[in-house]
Design a protein around this motif. Structure first.
Motif, PDB file in Angstrom:
ATOM      1  N   MET A   1       0.834  -1.175   0.000  1.00 49.57           N
ATOM      2  CA  MET A   1       0.000   0.000   0.000  1.00 49.57           C
ATOM      3  C   MET A   1       0.886   1.248   0.000  1.00 49.57           C
ATOM      4  O   MET A   1       1.899   1.295   0.656  1.00 49.57           O
ATOM      5  N   ASN A   2       0.469   2.259  -0.720  1.00 47.72           N
ATOM      6  CA  ASN A   2       1.229   3.497  -0.841  1.00 47.72           C
ATOM      7  C   ASN A   2       0.820   4.463   0.276  1.00 47.72           C
ATOM      8  O   ASN A   2      -0.296   4.955   0.313  1.00 47.72           O
ATOM      9  N   TRP A   3       1.725   4.733   1.212  1.00 52.16           N
ATOM     10  CA  TRP A   3       1.439   5.624   2.335  1.00 52.16           C
ATOM     11  C   TRP A   3       2.183   6.949   2.164  1.00 52.16           C
ATOM     12  O   TRP A   3       2.812   7.441   3.075  1.00 52.16           O
ATOM     13  N   SER A   4       2.091   7.544   1.002  1.00 54.22           N
ATOM     14  CA  SER A   4       2.776   8.800   0.729  1.00 54.22           C
ATOM     15  C   SER A   4       2.139   9.956   1.508  1.00 54.22           C
ATOM     16  O   SER A   4       1.097   9.815   2.130  1.00 54.22           O
ATOM     17  N   LYS A   5       2.773  11.105   1.464  1.00 52.32           N
ATOM     18  CA  LYS A   5       2.296  12.282   2.196  1.00 52.32           C
ATOM     19  C   LYS A   5       0.906  12.724   1.754  1.00 52.32           C
ATOM     20  O   LYS A   5       0.172  13.315   2.527  1.00 52.32           O
ATOM     21  N   ASP A   6       0.531  12.455   0.520  1.00 50.78           N
ATOM     22  CA  ASP A   6      -0.775  12.884   0.028  1.00 50.78           C
ATOM     23  C   ASP A   6      -1.811  11.761   0.030  1.00 50.78           C
ATOM     24  O   ASP A   6      -2.855  11.872  -0.598  1.00 50.78           O
ATOM     25  N   HIS A   7      -1.546  10.684   0.776  1.00 56.61           N
ATOM     26  CA  HIS A   7      -2.492   9.579   0.862  1.00 56.61           C
ATOM     27  C   HIS A   7      -3.761  10.041   1.585  1.00 56.61           C
ATOM     28  O   HIS A   7      -3.720  10.881   2.485  1.00 56.61           O
ATOM     29  N   LEU A   8      -4.898   9.495   1.198  1.00 53.15           N
ATOM     30  CA  LEU A   8      -6.200   9.873   1.759  1.00 53.15           C
ATOM     31  C   LEU A   8      -6.215   9.802   3.287  1.00 53.15           C
ATOM     32  O   LEU A   8      -6.705  10.710   3.956  1.00 53.15           O
ATOM     33  N   LEU A   9      -5.668   8.749   3.863  1.00 49.12           N
ATOM     34  CA  LEU A   9      -5.711   8.590   5.315  1.00 49.12           C
ATOM     35  C   LEU A   9      -4.880   9.628   6.051  1.00 49.12           C
ATOM     36  O   LEU A   9      -5.145   9.935   7.201  1.00 49.12           O
ATOM     37  N   ARG A  10      -3.885  10.180   5.406  1.00 50.97           N
ATOM     38  CA  ARG A  10      -3.097  11.249   6.040  1.00 50.97           C
ATOM     39  C   ARG A  10      -3.830  12.592   5.972  1.00 50.97           C
ATOM     40  O   ARG A  10      -3.554  13.492   6.754  1.00 50.97           O
ATOM     41  N   LYS A  11      -4.756  12.729   5.054  1.00 51.82           N
ATOM     42  CA  LYS A  11      -5.492  13.981   4.890  1.00 51.82           C
ATOM     43  C   LYS A  11      -6.701  14.097   5.814  1.00 51.82           C
ATOM     44  O   LYS A  11      -7.170  15.194   6.089  1.00 51.82           O
ATOM     45  N   ILE A  12      -7.209  12.978   6.311  1.00 52.03           N
ATOM     46  CA  ILE A  12      -8.415  12.989   7.148  1.00 52.03           C
ATOM     47  C   ILE A  12      -8.064  13.418   8.566  1.00 52.03           C
ATOM     48  O   ILE A  12      -7.139  12.893   9.173  1.00 52.03           O
ATOM     49  N   ASP A  13      -8.826  14.361   9.081  1.00 55.37           N
ATOM     50  CA  ASP A  13      -8.648  14.820  10.468  1.00 55.37           C
ATOM     51  C   ASP A  13      -9.620  14.036  11.349  1.00 55.37           C
ATOM     52  O   ASP A  13     -10.824  14.254  11.312  1.00 55.37           O
ATOM     53  N   PHE A  14      -9.088  13.112  12.131  1.00 59.98           N
ATOM     54  CA  PHE A  14      -9.903  12.246  12.967  1.00 59.98           C
ATOM     55  C   PHE A  14     -10.175  12.839  14.351  1.00 59.98           C
ATOM     56  O   PHE A  14     -10.777  12.182  15.188  1.00 59.98           O
ATOM     57  N   SER A  15      -9.764  14.053  14.612  1.00 59.93           N
ATOM     58  CA  SER A  15      -9.867  14.610  15.961  1.00 59.93           C
ATOM     59  C   SER A  15     -11.313  14.735  16.450  1.00 59.93           C
ATOM     60  O   SER A  15     -11.550  14.747  17.657  1.00 59.93           O
TER      61      SER A  15
END
Length: 55
Positions: A1-15
């Protein structure tokens, strides 16, 4: 799986999850609970990645 800086999961704010589940967890009764945010992320990632079971 590609976990780059612009991956969807890195963009989601789960706070927002912390505020949503706070009323359901006690701060001073018994053992400390598991981190609710981590539990939510595990289920969310499993859903997105098509993982049906942890076993």
């Amino acid at each position: 799986m590609n976990w780059s800086k612009d991956h969807l999961l890195r963009k989601i704010d789960f706070s927002f999850i912390i505020d949503k589940v706070k009323p359901y967890y006690s701060d001073n009764n018994g053992r400390p609970s598991l981190d609710q945010l981590i539990l939510f992320k595990m289920k969310f990632i499993a859903y997105l990645c098509g993982i049906r079971s942890v076993s």
